[in-house]
Design a protein around this motif. Sequence first.
Motif, PDB file in Angstrom:
ATOM      1  N   ASP A 252       0.828  -1.211   0.000  1.00 43.11           N
ATOM      2  CA  ASP A 252       0.000   0.000   0.000  1.00 43.11           C
ATOM      3  C   ASP A 252       0.857   1.253   0.000  1.00 43.11           C
ATOM      4  O   ASP A 252       0.560   2.249   0.688  1.00 43.11           O
ATOM      5  N   GLY A 253       1.978   1.201  -0.739  1.00 46.28           N
ATOM      6  CA  GLY A 253       2.858   2.344  -0.859  1.00 46.28           C
ATOM      7  C   GLY A 253       3.843   2.518   0.272  1.00 46.28           C
ATOM      8  O   GLY A 253       4.681   3.429   0.221  1.00 46.28           O
ATOM      9  N   VAL A 254       3.806   1.676   1.286  1.00 44.87           N
ATOM     10  CA  VAL A 254       4.715   1.767   2.431  1.00 44.87           C
ATOM     11  C   VAL A 254       5.813   0.713   2.283  1.00 44.87           C
ATOM     12  O   VAL A 254       5.501  -0.470   2.123  1.00 44.87           O
ATOM     13  N   PRO A 255       7.103   1.102   2.346  1.00 39.54           N
ATOM     14  CA  PRO A 255       8.173   0.098   2.190  1.00 39.54           C
ATOM     15  C   PRO A 255       8.137  -0.952   3.292  1.00 39.54           C
ATOM     16  O   PRO A 255       8.010  -0.641   4.473  1.00 39.54           O
ATOM     17  N   ASP A 256       8.251  -2.213   2.886  1.00 39.03           N
ATOM     18  CA  ASP A 256       8.306  -3.328   3.826  1.00 39.03           C
ATOM     19  C   ASP A 256       9.727  -3.813   4.083  1.00 39.03           C
ATOM     20  O   ASP A 256       9.963  -4.589   5.003  1.00 39.03           O
ATOM     21  N   GLY A 257      10.670  -3.409   3.237  1.00 37.62           N
ATOM     22  CA  GLY A 257      12.040  -3.863   3.369  1.00 37.62           C
ATOM     23  C   GLY A 257      12.498  -4.593   2.128  1.00 37.62           C
ATOM     24  O   GLY A 257      11.846  -4.556   1.073  1.00 37.62           O
ATOM     25  N   SER A 258      13.627  -5.257   2.233  1.00 36.71           N
ATOM     26  CA  SER A 258      14.213  -5.993   1.113  1.00 36.71           C
ATOM     27  C   SER A 258      14.878  -7.257   1.636  1.00 36.71           C
ATOM     28  O   SER A 258      15.170  -7.382   2.828  1.00 36.71           O
ATOM     29  N   ARG A 259      15.092  -8.187   0.740  1.00 40.45           N
ATOM     30  CA  ARG A 259      15.772  -9.424   1.101  1.00 40.45           C
ATOM     31  C   ARG A 259      16.560  -9.941  -0.091  1.00 40.45           C
ATOM     32  O   ARG A 259      16.231  -9.660  -1.247  1.00 40.45           O
ATOM     33  N   VAL A 260      17.594 -10.719   0.209  1.00 40.14           N
ATOM     34  CA  VAL A 260      18.451 -11.324  -0.815  1.00 40.14           C
ATOM     35  C   VAL A 260      18.465 -12.825  -0.588  1.00 40.14           C
ATOM     36  O   VAL A 260      18.686 -13.285   0.543  1.00 40.14           O
ATOM     37  N   THR A 261      18.215 -13.589  -1.636  1.00 37.96           N
ATOM     38  CA  THR A 261      18.214 -15.042  -1.553  1.00 37.96           C
ATOM     39  C   THR A 261      19.091 -15.615  -2.666  1.00 37.96           C
ATOM     40  O   THR A 261      19.292 -14.983  -3.717  1.00 37.96           O
ATOM     41  N   SER A 262      19.603 -16.804  -2.439  1.00 39.17           N
ATOM     42  CA  SER A 262      20.386 -17.520  -3.448  1.00 39.17           C
ATOM     43  C   SER A 262      20.226 -19.008  -3.196  1.00 39.17           C
ATOM     44  O   SER A 262      19.861 -19.440  -2.098  1.00 39.17           O
ATOM     45  N   GLY A 263      20.505 -19.787  -4.216  1.00 37.82           N
ATOM     46  CA  GLY A 263      20.361 -21.223  -4.062  1.00 37.82           C
ATOM     47  C   GLY A 263      20.688 -21.961  -5.338  1.00 37.82           C
ATOM     48  O   GLY A 263      21.119 -21.378  -6.341  1.00 37.82           O
ATOM     49  N   ALA A 264      20.468 -23.263  -5.297  1.00 39.56           N
ATOM     50  CA  ALA A 264      20.727 -24.147  -6.431  1.00 39.56           C
ATOM     51  C   ALA A 264      19.517 -25.031  -6.658  1.00 39.56           C
ATOM     52  O   ALA A 264      18.821 -25.407  -5.710  1.00 39.56           O
ATOM     53  N   ASN A 265      19.268 -25.340  -7.922  1.00 40.71           N
ATOM     54  CA  ASN A 265      18.142 -26.182  -8.301  1.00 40.71           C
ATOM     55  C   ASN A 265      18.676 -27.445  -8.964  1.00 40.71           C
ATOM     56  O   ASN A 265      19.316 -27.373 -10.014  1.00 40.71           O
ATOM     57  N   PHE A 266      18.409 -28.607  -8.360  1.00 42.35           N
ATOM     58  CA  PHE A 266      18.907 -29.879  -8.880  1.00 42.35           C
ATOM     59  C   PHE A 266      17.771 -30.771  -9.370  1.00 42.35           C
ATOM     60  O   PHE A 266      17.935 -31.975  -9.450  1.00 42.35           O
ATOM     61  N   ARG A 267      16.632 -30.200  -9.682  1.00 39.56           N
ATOM     62  CA  ARG A 267      15.484 -31.020 -10.066  1.00 39.56           C
ATOM     63  C   ARG A 267      14.960 -30.600 -11.436  1.00 39.56           C
ATOM     64  O   ARG A 267      15.224 -29.498 -11.909  1.00 39.56           O
TER      65      ARG A 267
END
Length: 281
Positions: A252-267
Amino acid sequence: MKKVIKAIIAAAVLLYVAMPAAAQSIVRKKLRPFNADSIEHVVIQGDTTLVVIPERNFGRFDRGLFNYIFIPKGKWSFGLTASYGELATEDIQLLSILKDVDIKGKIFSIKPFLSYFVRHNTAVGLKFNYSRGIADLNNLSLDLNEDLSFSLHDVSYYQQSLSVSTFYRHYVGLDRSGRFGVFNEVDLSFGTGSSRFKRLYNNVPRDTRTIVTQGALNFSPGVCVFLQDYVSFNLSFGVFGLNWRKEDQTTDGVPDGSRVTSGANFRFNIFNINFGLMVVI
């Protein structure tokens, strides 16, 4: 006399079995040498070359497998691959737990590409990828017991992304005619996108928007069949990948924050099956 011959044969067999692996490989090569004159030759851009690409055998044994010329060096290729998936349910019931399940969703991607063959059966190039997905949850009721039951409705999700990647693709020709082949593709991509998630919270509409920046390293095997002399059909699917993703979110226009993710996919990814056409000139 027969006993002597049998003894000599038995001794030869035992001597061969006892030989080290390197010596056995030498014997096999002498018994089944690679005769270049027995392989067909073709004329490519005015030069006469073998239809089989000579490759060094890194294994312990020579299995007699050949990599035929599928697409020769110096060729350009361009084409388009696409993928599409759709899911739709209406008034579905699962036992007595899930009731009135009404979900609709679809996702598709378009990937134009351009590549150049730096060697026989080996190409490098650029690829652009645009993808878009939509999902609507009109109704879903969960009833476990009298104390745990609820329903969801009027939930929607939308996402789109645009990325550019550089890729390396190596083909293996399966026959002398150059019509059938398999390939393995490695691509490094970087892109950006956005998503929107709308739902009701305490009967009050909530609108969450997310800006995404991501990078990925993907490995995709596939098959290729030439329908005509210069036009081929491709089918590939993702089986392994490394990814990095950063999300910046507002509600609703209000910042909630940020996040960084990483990973691997073996399927095996059922949503990453790509069909396409390629033109070689």
